[in-house]
Design a protein around this motif. Sequence first.
Motif, short mmCIF file in Angstrom:
data_model
loop_
_atom_site.label_atom_id
_atom_site.label_comp_id
_atom_site.label_asym_id
_atom_site.label_seq_id
_atom_site.Cartn_x
_atom_site.Cartn_y
_atom_site.Cartn_z
N LEU A 37 0.69 -1.24 -0.08
CA LEU A 37 0.01 -0.05 0.00
C LEU A 37 0.94 1.30 -0.04
CD1 LEU A 37 -2.68 1.28 0.40
CD2 LEU A 37 -2.47 0.97 2.61
N ALA A 38 1.95 1.49 0.72
CA ALA A 38 2.79 2.34 0.85
C ALA A 38 3.52 2.63 -0.45
CB ALA A 38 3.76 1.98 2.11
N GLU A 39 3.85 1.79 -1.09
CA GLU A 39 4.67 1.84 -2.32
C GLU A 39 3.82 2.50 -3.29
OE1 GLU A 39 6.80 -0.76 -5.71
OE2 GLU A 39 7.06 -1.37 -3.46
N GLN A 43 3.43 6.33 -4.83
CA GLN A 43 3.80 6.72 -6.60
C GLN A 43 2.55 7.53 -6.79
OE1 GLN A 43 3.58 2.73 -8.14
NE2 GLN A 43 5.88 2.34 -7.64
N VAL A 44 1.26 7.34 -6.59
CA VAL A 44 0.01 7.92 -6.82
C VAL A 44 0.15 9.27 -6.19
CG1 VAL A 44 -2.42 8.03 -6.94
CG2 VAL A 44 -1.16 5.81 -7.09
N CYS A 45 0.41 9.46 -5.14
CA CYS A 45 0.29 10.57 -4.27
C CYS A 45 1.41 10.82 -3.03
CB CYS A 45 -1.02 10.63 -3.55
SG CYS A 45 -1.17 12.28 -2.37
N PRO A 46 2.58 11.34 -3.44
CA PRO A 46 3.57 11.80 -2.54
C PRO A 46 3.43 12.61 -1.63
CG PRO A 46 3.88 12.91 -4.76
CD PRO A 46 2.61 12.18 -4.86
N ILE A 53 -5.57 11.80 4.33
CA ILE A 53 -7.02 12.44 4.24
C ILE A 53 -7.82 10.88 3.58
CG2 ILE A 53 -8.51 13.45 2.62
CD1 ILE A 53 -6.53 16.00 3.38
N LEU A 54 -6.88 10.23 2.77
CA LEU A 54 -7.57 8.85 2.04
C LEU A 54 -7.72 8.07 2.94
CD1 LEU A 54 -5.33 9.20 -1.16
CD2 LEU A 54 -7.79 9.95 -0.86
#
Length: 154
Positions: A37-39, A43-46, A53-54
């Motif tokens: 999940l972290a990876e 990538q999607v949101c740095p 918030i997600l």
Amino acid sequence: MMLNLGILSLIVSLLHPNDSHYSLHHALAKIEMADALAEKLSQVCPIDSVVAILVGFASAVVDNAPLVAGSQGMYDLGQHPPDEALWNLITYCAATGGSLLVIGSAAGVAFMGMEQGVSFGWYLKAIGPAALVGYFFGVAGMMGQQAAGLALGS
């Protein structure tokens, strides 16, 4: 998801009835969900605050305890020490995000069972917008405290 896991478990147990190496429990224990999940999230949101918030939005559907536990494995404590303000934001978002949907908190589910006419759709229309506004005001307050140097942590 649970139905698919159940079917998969049934198939695996029929194909390998006496081999615990092929059990679904054994396979799931080897998955590092927090790392995966972290990876993907990095990538999607740095931006870490957006990730927090997600996590709150996910808390509206998934219990907040595993979300916070998963987020603890997402971040390196060398980059994000335990007293950093990011952890306060993650905690706030996970705790209050459950109120965005009636099914996201035990109190919401109890409320739905006790009151006549309260359904998922009713809650989404009647309470959802106010809960969303309150959630974002809370996030803004947390981030404002951080910016002003008033937040706990660094």
